[in-house]
Design an enzyme around this catalytic site. Structure first.
Site, mmCIF file in Angstrom:
data_model
loop_
_atom_site.group_PDB
_atom_site.id
_atom_site.type_symbol
_atom_site.label_atom_id
_atom_site.label_comp_id
_atom_site.label_asym_id
_atom_site.label_seq_id
_atom_site.Cartn_x
_atom_site.Cartn_y
_atom_site.Cartn_z
ATOM 1 N N GLN A 46 35.010 27.751 27.930
ATOM 2 C CA GLN A 46 33.882 27.344 28.765
ATOM 3 C C GLN A 46 33.000 26.350 28.025
ATOM 4 O O GLN A 46 32.818 26.450 26.799
ATOM 5 C CB GLN A 46 33.015 28.552 29.170
ATOM 6 C CG GLN A 46 33.549 29.376 30.321
ATOM 7 C CD GLN A 46 34.458 30.486 29.858
ATOM 8 O OE1 GLN A 46 34.419 30.890 28.696
ATOM 9 N NE2 GLN A 46 35.286 30.996 30.759
ATOM 10 N N ASN A 64 33.885 26.215 33.550
ATOM 11 C CA ASN A 64 35.171 26.685 33.052
ATOM 12 C C ASN A 64 36.023 25.491 32.614
ATOM 13 O O ASN A 64 35.719 24.337 32.925
ATOM 14 C CB ASN A 64 35.908 27.480 34.130
ATOM 15 C CG ASN A 64 35.355 28.879 34.286
ATOM 16 O OD1 ASN A 64 34.843 29.465 33.339
ATOM 17 N ND2 ASN A 64 35.453 29.416 35.493
ATOM 18 N N CYS A 73 28.382 34.161 32.569
ATOM 19 C CA CYS A 73 29.344 34.396 31.491
ATOM 20 C C CYS A 73 28.655 35.276 30.453
ATOM 21 O O CYS A 73 27.736 34.822 29.761
ATOM 22 C CB CYS A 73 29.817 33.084 30.876
ATOM 23 S SG CYS A 73 30.985 33.319 29.508
ATOM 24 N N GLY A 74 29.078 36.520 30.356
ATOM 25 C CA GLY A 74 28.431 37.458 29.455
ATOM 26 C C GLY A 74 28.578 37.079 27.997
ATOM 27 O O GLY A 74 27.617 37.159 27.215
ATOM 28 N N HIS A 150 34.214 39.982 40.644
ATOM 29 C CA HIS A 150 35.314 40.612 39.917
ATOM 30 C C HIS A 150 36.023 41.630 40.804
ATOM 31 O O HIS A 150 35.392 42.330 41.600
ATOM 32 C CB HIS A 150 34.793 41.363 38.683
ATOM 33 C CG HIS A 150 34.370 40.464 37.576
ATOM 34 N ND1 HIS A 150 35.190 40.158 36.514
ATOM 35 C CD2 HIS A 150 33.202 39.807 37.362
ATOM 36 C CE1 HIS A 150 34.544 39.347 35.684
ATOM 37 N NE2 HIS A 150 33.347 39.112 36.181
ATOM 38 N N GLU A 199 40.443 35.190 33.895
ATOM 39 C CA GLU A 199 39.172 34.608 34.295
ATOM 40 C C GLU A 199 39.385 33.484 35.304
ATOM 41 O O GLU A 199 40.219 32.598 35.094
ATOM 42 C CB GLU A 199 38.420 34.054 33.081
ATOM 43 C CG GLU A 199 37.793 35.134 32.222
ATOM 44 C CD GLU A 199 36.716 34.565 31.321
ATOM 45 O OE1 GLU A 199 35.839 33.829 31.833
ATOM 46 O OE2 GLU A 199 36.749 34.857 30.120
ATOM 47 N N ARG A 200 38.609 33.535 36.346
ATOM 48 C CA ARG A 200 38.598 32.487 37.356
ATOM 49 C C ARG A 200 38.309 31.135 36.703
ATOM 50 O O ARG A 200 37.302 30.944 36.038
ATOM 51 C CB ARG A 200 37.502 32.818 38.388
ATOM 52 C CG ARG A 200 37.259 31.800 39.456
ATOM 53 C CD ARG A 200 36.063 32.170 40.319
ATOM 54 N NE ARG A 200 34.821 32.282 39.556
ATOM 55 C CZ ARG A 200 33.606 32.383 40.104
ATOM 56 N NH1 ARG A 200 33.470 32.417 41.421
ATOM 57 N NH2 ARG A 200 32.531 32.467 39.352
ATOM 58 N N CYS A 208 36.020 38.891 28.019
ATOM 59 C CA CYS A 208 35.205 38.468 29.165
ATOM 60 C C CYS A 208 34.055 39.456 29.289
ATOM 61 O O CYS A 208 34.272 40.622 29.642
ATOM 62 C CB CYS A 208 36.039 38.429 30.440
ATOM 63 S SG CYS A 208 35.081 38.012 31.924
ATOM 64 N N GLY A 211 33.481 40.633 32.847
ATOM 65 C CA GLY A 211 34.584 41.519 33.212
ATOM 66 C C GLY A 211 34.405 42.905 32.629
ATOM 67 O O GLY A 211 34.671 43.923 33.304
#
Length: 265
Positions: A46, A64, A73-74, A150, A199-200, A208, A211
């Site tokens: 990313q 992305n 995005c964690g 998700h 991941e998309r 992720c 996620g």
């Protein structure tokens, strides 16, 4: 136009982070793809752009590797927490996050999860706790929005799932109008989950953060595990704490690798 960047990662989920708070840097889909290219660019899962914010200490935008801009995005949130270096707030398309950092360990308040079918969103109404759909051996997933969408499949052995093949099929299924992140999870104990994520817009990554949050929330909500729960990803572990009705706390490391300067991208 040249720009300065930070190469960072969270459990192997790697980022090019551009701090544009003092000097703006123009990013669009094509430029994000070029920067993320691992052969002809810098290379990353990313691209992260930090900008000034009117509502928080900073604003984070996320692209992305395929050039699509996404909401959350964690792992990147923890990386930005490390760069900011103090307790702070971060504006994202998925909402405003609370950040705290101690050494290389960052904790992010990810906000409250959403479960409505139109919050994910799905193409039509259904129960998101156990969706009556399936793709080959993957069936009856839960769906959770934690700033981005998700689906979570609980399986006996997540390592045995051909996620590189099934992930893109599910991501692009018409059921998910905004596409979706695909999680396959194995419950190892009341306080431990093993997880792999497609991941998309990025594909298989070593970790992720959103996620891990979505999977932990789905497992806690279904009574499969207790909170807090450790989520073990290929790149390492995250600790997720959530109580129904509350916000999600995610704790884990972030790593600053190097500072660089690029031109021609």
């Amino acid at each position: 136009m040249s720009f300065r960047f930070h190469k960072m990662h969270g459990l192997g989920n790697d980022f090019v982070v551009i701090d544009a708070r003092d000097q703006s840097v123009a990013i669009d889909s094509a430029r994000a793809r070029a920067i993320a290219d691992r052969r002809e660019g810098i290379g990353c899962d990313q691209l992260i752009l930090i900008e000034p914010s009117d509502v928080a200490d900073a604003r984070m935008r996320i692209w992305n590797s395929d050039g699509s801009e996404v909401e959350a995005c964690g792992n990147a949130s923890r990386a930005v927490a490390l760069l900011l270096g103090r307790q702070s707030t971060l504006e994202t398309l998925g909402g405003t996050l609370q950040l705290a950092v101690e050494g290389t360990l960052a904790t992010v308040d990810m906000g409250s999860p959403r479960f409505g079918w139109d919050d994910i969103p799905l193409g039509y109404a259904m129960d998101t706790a156990s969706m009556p759909v399936g793709w080959e051996d993957l069936s009856d997933p839960a769906a959770v929005n934690v700033g981005n969408p998700h689906v979570i499949f609980f399986v006996p052995d997540c390592d045995a799932v051909e996620l590189d093949r099934l992930g893109p099929q599910i991501e692009h299924d018409p059921l998910f109008p905004d596409r979706v992140n695909v999680n396959v999870a194995t419950i190892e104990d009341q306080d431990r989950i093993r997880l792999r994520v497609w991941e998309r817009g990025a594909g298989l990554t070593r970790a992720c953060g959103t996620g891990a949050c979505a999977t932990a929330v789905a497992a806690i909500k279904a009574g499969r595990v207790h909170s807090p729960v450790t989520v073990a990803l290929p790149g390492g572990e995250l600790l997720i704490d959530w109580r129904p009705g509350g916000s999600i706390s995610m704790s884990g490391p972030a790593t600053h690798v190097y500072v660089g300067e690029a031109d021609g991208l």
